[in-house]
Design a protein around this motif. Sequence first.
Motif, PDB file in Angstrom:
ATOM      1  N   GLY A 499       0.388  -1.354  -0.105  1.00  0.00           N
ATOM      2  CA  GLY A 499      -0.314   0.343   0.443  1.00  0.00           C
ATOM      3  C   GLY A 499       0.755   0.843  -0.550  1.00  0.00           C
ATOM      4  N   ALA A 500       2.218   1.012  -0.100  1.00  0.00           N
ATOM      5  CA  ALA A 500       3.054   2.274   0.236  1.00  0.00           C
ATOM      6  C   ALA A 500       2.811   3.877  -1.020  1.00  0.00           C
ATOM      7  N   GLN A 501       2.271   2.561  -2.655  1.00  0.00           N
ATOM      8  CA  GLN A 501       2.379   3.852  -3.496  1.00  0.00           C
ATOM      9  C   GLN A 501       0.761   4.397  -3.363  1.00  0.00           C
ATOM     10  N   ASP A 502      -0.246   3.163  -2.797  1.00  0.00           N
ATOM     11  CA  ASP A 502      -1.347   4.327  -2.342  1.00  0.00           C
ATOM     12  C   ASP A 502      -1.314   5.297  -1.387  1.00  0.00           C
ATOM     13  N   ALA A 503      -0.637   5.209  -0.547  1.00  0.00           N
ATOM     14  CA  ALA A 503      -0.717   6.166   0.972  1.00  0.00           C
ATOM     15  C   ALA A 503       0.515   7.564   0.093  1.00  0.00           C
ATOM     16  N   LEU A 504       1.296   7.083  -0.562  1.00  0.00           N
ATOM     17  CA  LEU A 504       2.206   8.664  -0.828  1.00  0.00           C
ATOM     18  C   LEU A 504       0.918   9.453  -2.374  1.00  0.00           C
ATOM     19  N   GLN A 505       0.054   8.354  -2.687  1.00  0.00           N
ATOM     20  CA  GLN A 505      -0.778   9.206  -3.527  1.00  0.00           C
ATOM     21  C   GLN A 505      -1.670   9.779  -2.555  1.00  0.00           C
ATOM     22  N   ARG A 506      -1.737   9.888  -1.514  1.00  0.00           N
ATOM     23  CA  ARG A 506      -2.399  10.330  -0.754  1.00  0.00           C
ATOM     24  C   ARG A 506      -2.123  11.938  -0.586  1.00  0.00           C
ATOM     25  N   LEU A 512       1.706   9.712  -8.518  1.00  0.00           N
ATOM     26  CA  LEU A 512       2.430   8.810  -7.725  1.00  0.00           C
ATOM     27  C   LEU A 512       2.066   7.304  -8.651  1.00  0.00           C
ATOM     28  N   SER A 513       0.671   6.970  -9.405  1.00  0.00           N
ATOM     29  CA  SER A 513       0.664   6.753 -10.312  1.00  0.00           C
ATOM     30  C   SER A 513       1.324   6.049 -10.951  1.00  0.00           C
ATOM     31  N   GLY A 514       1.168   5.086 -12.056  1.00  0.00           N
ATOM     32  CA  GLY A 514       1.762   4.044 -12.701  1.00  0.00           C
ATOM     33  C   GLY A 514       2.806   2.746 -12.477  1.00  0.00           C
ATOM     34  N   GLU A 515       3.593   2.880 -12.746  1.00  0.00           N
ATOM     35  CA  GLU A 515       4.566   1.399 -12.535  1.00  0.00           C
ATOM     36  C   GLU A 515       5.858   1.955 -12.235  1.00  0.00           C
ATOM     37  N   PRO A 516       6.590   0.956 -11.536  1.00  0.00           N
ATOM     38  CA  PRO A 516       8.305   1.228 -11.039  1.00  0.00           C
ATOM     39  C   PRO A 516       8.905   1.870 -12.495  1.00  0.00           C
ATOM     40  N   GLY A 517       9.653   2.692 -11.933  1.00  0.00           N
ATOM     41  CA  GLY A 517      11.139   3.473 -13.313  1.00  0.00           C
ATOM     42  C   GLY A 517      11.238   4.637 -13.269  1.00  0.00           C
ATOM     43  N   ARG A 518      10.674   5.463 -12.275  1.00  0.00           N
ATOM     44  CA  ARG A 518      10.733   6.288 -13.176  1.00  0.00           C
ATOM     45  C   ARG A 518       9.927   7.970 -11.578  1.00  0.00           C
ATOM     46  N   ALA A 519      10.318   9.066 -11.464  1.00  0.00           N
ATOM     47  CA  ALA A 519      10.673   9.613 -10.444  1.00  0.00           C
ATOM     48  C   ALA A 519       9.618  11.178 -10.704  1.00  0.00           C
ATOM     49  N   VAL A 520       9.320  11.531  -9.260  1.00  0.00           N
ATOM     50  CA  VAL A 520       7.840  12.465  -9.352  1.00  0.00           C
ATOM     51  C   VAL A 520       8.257  13.411  -8.633  1.00  0.00           C
ATOM     52  N   TYR A 521       9.089  14.825  -9.045  1.00  0.00           N
ATOM     53  CA  TYR A 521       8.587  15.548  -8.418  1.00  0.00           C
ATOM     54  C   TYR A 521       7.559  16.478  -8.429  1.00  0.00           C
ATOM     55  N   THR A 522       7.267  16.455  -6.497  1.00  0.00           N
ATOM     56  CA  THR A 522       5.870  16.988  -5.767  1.00  0.00           C
ATOM     57  C   THR A 522       6.074  18.674  -5.062  1.00  0.00           C
ATOM     58  N   GLN A 523       5.516  18.419  -4.753  1.00  0.00           N
ATOM     59  CA  GLN A 523       4.908  19.369  -3.301  1.00  0.00           C
ATOM     60  C   GLN A 523       3.759  18.633  -2.496  1.00  0.00           C
ATOM     61  N   LEU A 524       4.353  18.345  -0.715  1.00  0.00           N
ATOM     62  CA  LEU A 524       3.423  17.807  -0.056  1.00  0.00           C
ATOM     63  C   LEU A 524       2.473  19.056   0.990  1.00  0.00           C
ATOM     64  N   CYS A 525       1.304  18.994   0.306  1.00  0.00           N
ATOM     65  CA  CYS A 525       0.556  20.165   0.842  1.00  0.00           C
ATOM     66  C   CYS A 525      -0.129  20.172   2.671  1.00  0.00           C
ATOM     67  N   ASN A 526      -0.464  21.402   3.020  1.00  0.00           N
ATOM     68  CA  ASN A 526      -1.099  20.294   4.676  1.00  0.00           C
ATOM     69  C   ASN A 526      -2.985  21.159   3.666  1.00  0.00           C
ATOM     70  N   GLU A 527      -3.322  20.987   4.597  1.00  0.00           N
ATOM     71  CA  GLU A 527      -5.169  20.905   4.515  1.00  0.00           C
ATOM     72  C   GLU A 527      -5.419  22.361   3.742  1.00  0.00           C
ATOM     73  N   LYS A 528      -4.635  23.437   4.127  1.00  0.00           N
ATOM     74  CA  LYS A 528      -5.004  24.600   3.588  1.00  0.00           C
ATOM     75  C   LYS A 528      -4.572  24.674   2.565  1.00  0.00           C
ATOM     76  N   GLY A 529      -3.574  23.950   1.708  1.00  0.00           N
ATOM     77  CA  GLY A 529      -2.944  24.217   0.133  1.00  0.00           C
ATOM     78  C   GLY A 529      -1.189  24.687   0.394  1.00  0.00           C
ATOM     79  N   GLY A 530      -0.985  24.364   1.503  1.00  0.00           N
ATOM     80  CA  GLY A 530       0.024  25.384   1.950  1.00  0.00           C
ATOM     81  C   GLY A 530       1.156  23.891   1.552  1.00  0.00           C
ATOM     82  N   ILE A 531       2.425  24.647   0.923  1.00  0.00           N
ATOM     83  CA  ILE A 531       3.175  23.692   0.469  1.00  0.00           C
ATOM     84  C   ILE A 531       4.716  23.759   2.007  1.00  0.00           C
TER      85      ILE A 531
END
Length: 805
Positions: A499-506, A512-531
């Motif tokens: 369930g690691a992939q589903d957890a990180l999607q949340r 972050l969906s898809g098969e292994p073998g790629r990097a994803v640049y992302t922000q992790l936001c709070n409930e207000k949308g702040g980074i």
Amino acid sequence: MTFKADRHVHILVIGGGAIGTSVAYHLARDGAKDVLLVEKAQLTHGCTWHAAGLVGQLRGKRNLTRLMQNSVAVFDRLEKETGQAISWHKVGSLRLAGSRDRWSEIRRSMGQAKSFGVECYSLSAEEAAKRFPFIDRRGIEGAAFIPGDGYIDPYSLTMAFAKGARQYGARIEEGVTVEDIVVKDRRAVGVVTNAGTIGCDILVNCAGLWARRVGAMAGVPLAAGVVEHQYFLTEKKLKFDADLTTLRDPDNNFYLKPDTGAFAIGGWEDGTKGCWRGMPPLDFGRELFEPNMERLELFALPAAERLPVLNEVGIQTVINGPIPVSFDGEPIMGLVPQLDNFYVACGFTAGIAGSGGAGLALSNMILHGDAGMDLWPFDVRRFGAVQAQGRYLEARAIEAYGSYYKIHWPAEETSAGRGLRRSPLHDTLRQRGAVFGSRFGWERPNWFRVEDIEADEHVGFEEKPGCFAAVAAEVRAIRERAALIDQTSFAKYEISGHGAQDALQRIAANDLSGEPGRAVYTQLCNEKGGIEADLTFVHIEKDRFLCVTGSGFGVHDSQWIARHLPAGVTMREVTNSYATINLCGPLAREILQSATDDDVSNDAFPFLAARRIEVGNAHALAVRVGYVGELGWELYIAQEFAPHVYEVLREAGARHGIADAGYRAIDSCRMEKGYLYWSGDISPDYNPYEAGLGFAVALDKGDFIGRDALKRIKAEGVARKLCSFTIDGFAPLHGGEAILHEGRVVGSTTSVGYGHTLGKTIAFGYLPAELAAEPSFEIEAFGHAYAARRGPRTLYDPKMERLKA
């Protein structure tokens, strides 16, 4: 062991100094019920009672200045609200410049004051002498006057906080010593005291000098040290007006507070003494140390030169007492990463000045989950266990103390406790001319000395740094040929489990969906949308990811992720397991291909792909990403194989003119490319759409933290936008400068730097949305307004053709 408390409270605050009582006051004032503060002796009996009580508002960051401004706002109302006199004297502060370099530093601060909204005035030596008639004007280049500053009586202030806390329903018990903390399932469930056991829902460590000891009781390492600090009171023979301002003369290393017919004068001398490795005994009370006259002379004699009247009056009292100083000299606040209900507010060297704002901010964190502003420079998560080691902490605390009034040069590095963490390439790079900086204990190459280029470590405020030409050569190598950059200090975490992939999607805003073998640049936001974080996930294999973030952000970012992981998904740090070598530049593919039998062509290895390959005789996880905006790979290699991989790549790149590059070159390249820096350009105060990062938000992927807020923000539009500005040639920008439009301050710079490829000074800063399309602005630095042109967010390779080549 089952813990059975004699009694239970909702919020338990440990420590009855100015900080602890302020926290209790603000909690109760905001409606918190069942708040108890315990103090092992009597209120103020740690270091509050012997504090000088100066209050200054201007700091180097906007939000830190806001925190100090909030303190002054509290002081302005507290006496009337509680009926307790606090002896708040809002007489202003005068800061002298006794050298041209100091005047440059102060002028920079005044520029920041303008952008931060702090009332501040530039004075000549003659004007300064009118404000403080006792000074000898010789050698004074100028002065800054802030009318909203002043001084306050620490004892009376603490008693007013305590009285206010009681008025709003909090309880305070003196003579109650916390001797142990009981922890269960990531929670501090209660404390053992000399007066019995107390259970709690929330525990707050405001123990001042004892904060590190109290933290250790709960298994929480805190980088809060203790050192000796001295000041003296003159004989009461002086005559001056009641509104005489406070005085700071950093070139002569002293501060001054008017007292009744006397001056209280202290300093921040080199070579102070560390105390107890930051772990004072619990039975240390309202005590002082013997004066150290040799150290006292280090600021007393220069003070007498600036203030000749001191030669006419004697010293009545010398105060030499312990004060808190953290690893970097700044306070430590927030929810600790090890526990879910244990907050801290400690390490305050200027605790009296910050008490009102700090109490308000921590109360907001506890009750509302948000301090009301991003306080990363004070955040407990900026430190790890490494900074809390006794000897290391003490060495750095002593240095931070002695540096308090020294000129703080742009991008200056510390010198105490260096060499603690070293990449396996450290010695090789040192031999190749690396000039190292330090981050989170790691030695990292800032730039390289090379033949035929004059360069040194000199930095100034208004001129080019001594390494300017050397960094320019490294940038040319990155842009025109190829370079190797040691980025081993990256914080790295492995997240795995069903369930690691589903957890990180949340958790992540990007997809972050898809098969292994790629990097994803992302922000992790709070409930207000702040980074809350800005990082990269590498999908290694099914339900297994590598998280890569900045060297100093690992504790912060990993805690945010860990708090949101479900049972069965685990996270472990692998920072020390892997070295990281960045191979970048237009010739990077040719060099890498000659060192591996794996296909690294664009078709086989596209942008953001991640593969395990062989390099020479070693294996590496190769990820096609980078922070410089050129074709390149980050290679993650087991530490023992890193020197071999480096040597293979150096040899393969020799005929292509491969070079070494450091973090100064990275910064120049990322400014040209429009890449952002968390804690400077983006933070919880900002959302991705304001920052131009909407491309990394996948609203249609399903639910994730902050999605509802971000969906609303996108639909409604943003009120401000992050913009890029350029100034032709070199301009002495350092961050925090005022951005002006038609003579009006409309923003302040977040990141600044020189783009060696473009030949321009580059700045980022937020503008009101209605101005974000305007082309012409000014950026003010050192009293000069530089014409700045707003350009596209990405100034270099905007179509990403080079990056994806």
